[in-house]
Design a protein around this motif. Sequence first.
Motif, PDB file in Angstrom:
ATOM      1  N   ASP A 205     -17.295 -12.552  24.326  1.00  0.00           N
ATOM      2  CA  ASP A 205     -18.550 -11.959  24.779  1.00  0.00           C
ATOM      3  C   ASP A 205     -19.299 -11.244  23.665  1.00  0.00           C
ATOM      4  OD1 ASP A 205     -16.819  -9.819  24.420  1.00  0.00           O
ATOM      5  OD2 ASP A 205     -16.700  -9.297  26.547  1.00  0.00           O
ATOM      6  N   GLY A 206     -18.771 -11.252  22.421  1.00  0.00           N
ATOM      7  CA  GLY A 206     -19.417 -10.578  21.300  1.00  0.00           C
ATOM      8  C   GLY A 206     -19.238  -9.081  21.291  1.00  0.00           C
ATOM      9  N   LEU A 207     -18.382  -8.552  22.161  1.00  0.00           N
ATOM     10  CA  LEU A 207     -18.118  -7.117  22.231  1.00  0.00           C
ATOM     11  C   LEU A 207     -16.816  -6.779  21.516  1.00  0.00           C
ATOM     12  CD1 LEU A 207     -19.188  -6.665  25.930  1.00  0.00           C
ATOM     13  CD2 LEU A 207     -20.360  -5.659  23.959  1.00  0.00           C
ATOM     14  N   LEU A 208     -16.693  -5.519  21.109  1.00  0.00           N
ATOM     15  CA  LEU A 208     -15.537  -5.059  20.347  1.00  0.00           C
ATOM     16  C   LEU A 208     -14.491  -4.473  21.284  1.00  0.00           C
ATOM     17  CD1 LEU A 208     -14.282  -4.489  17.532  1.00  0.00           C
ATOM     18  CD2 LEU A 208     -15.421  -2.249  17.606  1.00  0.00           C
ATOM     19  N   TYR A 209     -13.247  -4.945  21.110  1.00  0.00           N
ATOM     20  CA  TYR A 209     -12.110  -4.443  21.873  1.00  0.00           C
ATOM     21  C   TYR A 209     -11.204  -3.644  20.932  1.00  0.00           C
ATOM     22  CZ  TYR A 209     -13.481  -7.621  25.643  1.00  0.00           C
ATOM     23  OH  TYR A 209     -14.165  -8.262  26.646  1.00  0.00           O
ATOM     24  N   VAL A 210     -10.739  -2.504  21.421  1.00  0.00           N
ATOM     25  CA  VAL A 210      -9.935  -1.573  20.621  1.00  0.00           C
ATOM     26  C   VAL A 210      -8.633  -1.306  21.361  1.00  0.00           C
ATOM     27  CG1 VAL A 210      -9.875   0.696  19.515  1.00  0.00           C
ATOM     28  CG2 VAL A 210     -12.080  -0.491  19.807  1.00  0.00           C
ATOM     29  N   ALA A 211      -7.496  -1.573  20.702  1.00  0.00           N
ATOM     30  CA  ALA A 211      -6.189  -1.307  21.302  1.00  0.00           C
ATOM     31  C   ALA A 211      -5.715   0.070  20.860  1.00  0.00           C
ATOM     32  CB  ALA A 211      -5.182  -2.372  20.866  1.00  0.00           C
ATOM     33  N   THR A 212      -5.323   0.896  21.812  1.00  0.00           N
ATOM     34  CA  THR A 212      -4.822   2.229  21.489  1.00  0.00           C
ATOM     35  C   THR A 212      -3.409   2.402  22.035  1.00  0.00           C
ATOM     36  OG1 THR A 212      -5.493   3.476  23.475  1.00  0.00           O
ATOM     37  CG2 THR A 212      -7.192   3.042  21.823  1.00  0.00           C
TER      38      THR A 212
END
Length: 419
Positions: A205-212
């Motif tokens: 989707d062109g969005l940024l995913y961040v794993a925490t």
Amino acid sequence: MAASHGTTTRAHRAAAVAVLVGLLCACTGDDPAQPSPASSGTPSTGPTTREPAPEPTASDAPAPARLVVLPEVGVQVAEVATGLDAPWGLAPLPDGTLLVSLRDERALVVVDPATGEVSPVGGPGADELRDGTVTGGEAGLLGVAVGPADSDAPGEVFVHRTAGTGNEVLRGTLSGGQLSGLTPVVQGIPAASTHDGGRLAFGPDGLLYVATGDAQQRGASQDPASLAGKILRVTVDGAPAPDNPDPASPVWSLGHRNVQGLAWDATGRMLASEFGQDTFDELNVVEPGGNYGWPDVEGTGGAGAGFVDPVTTWSTDEASPSGLAATREGVYLAGLRGEALWRVPFASPDGGASPDAFGAPRRVLADVGRLRTVVVDPATPPGDDGSSVLYVLTNNTDGRGEPRDGDDRLLRVTITPAG
């Protein structure tokens, strides 16, 4: 030390030596926790007149993406670069080179996969990373991602690092080997000496995913107001994606212990790899708003309580999965404590979110030590037969491995159907 990497790598680089690696064994397993004292950071927390296109009919509608079901694969391995110090993140750049983060050196380097040459990144952004990143245990300069062409920040560099006030995501422009000053994207992610998550990835989707990670704060994973123990979904400026489960929150999923692998398959299914505590590491199909159970549940058994069960588990001494990549025929997990690249084959060409959609896990690469990161080579289109090319980072210099001469390495792994 970062400035010497190009010389070191050229000295160690050998001609690409291909080694045919057989499919070794089928195992299930999972990776134990690596406890160390936590030192948590402080959370912050134009109109158009064009005629509309007609709706596609059954005859001209695009066929849904399908996966390739291969029971076995063959593997060839070639050494690309050596002499990398605790490498962590890996992201292809638009020019075909590869951006690598060095966790403890707090530095970025660029690897040319055609020559193996390693070049340090300079500029004000590099200075900011060196001066403002805190290292120790699992903390430091972690994930990197590059904005794809269909995002709102094509070619921009995003980094995940530990700062004095917690983990954060920053953004800058890389040009001519120089990184511009950095702009904050997400701040106030709790930090500790372990369980820092750290993976960044752009979705379809062109969005940024961040794993925490939970940053040793167990209850935070179930707290929707905390950024710990989550997968976040944000715009390139750090705002919550407008169609998130809660449009005012960056949280995409919760109940995670320590996610360090994110990937999407050809059908758009999102996958994540996660470290367990004492019993089970996990491969999960990620659903928006899904709660993955930590700390109430480790592994399977949480569905009755409203949690999402993993589709595959490992004993914690067999996996310790960090990076994750998905090809047309399977999911590949980089194992740290398990010291192997694991393949979980697709069992259905149409995807699915149940264990039945996946085959039994198998080791496809071993005897190179700890593995931190795996990504698909975007310069090599996947073959109709299921073949693909992966880049894999070893991680024997991260303080828990046994370094060998030339470690750490960037490997090019070619996957082809067996036989």
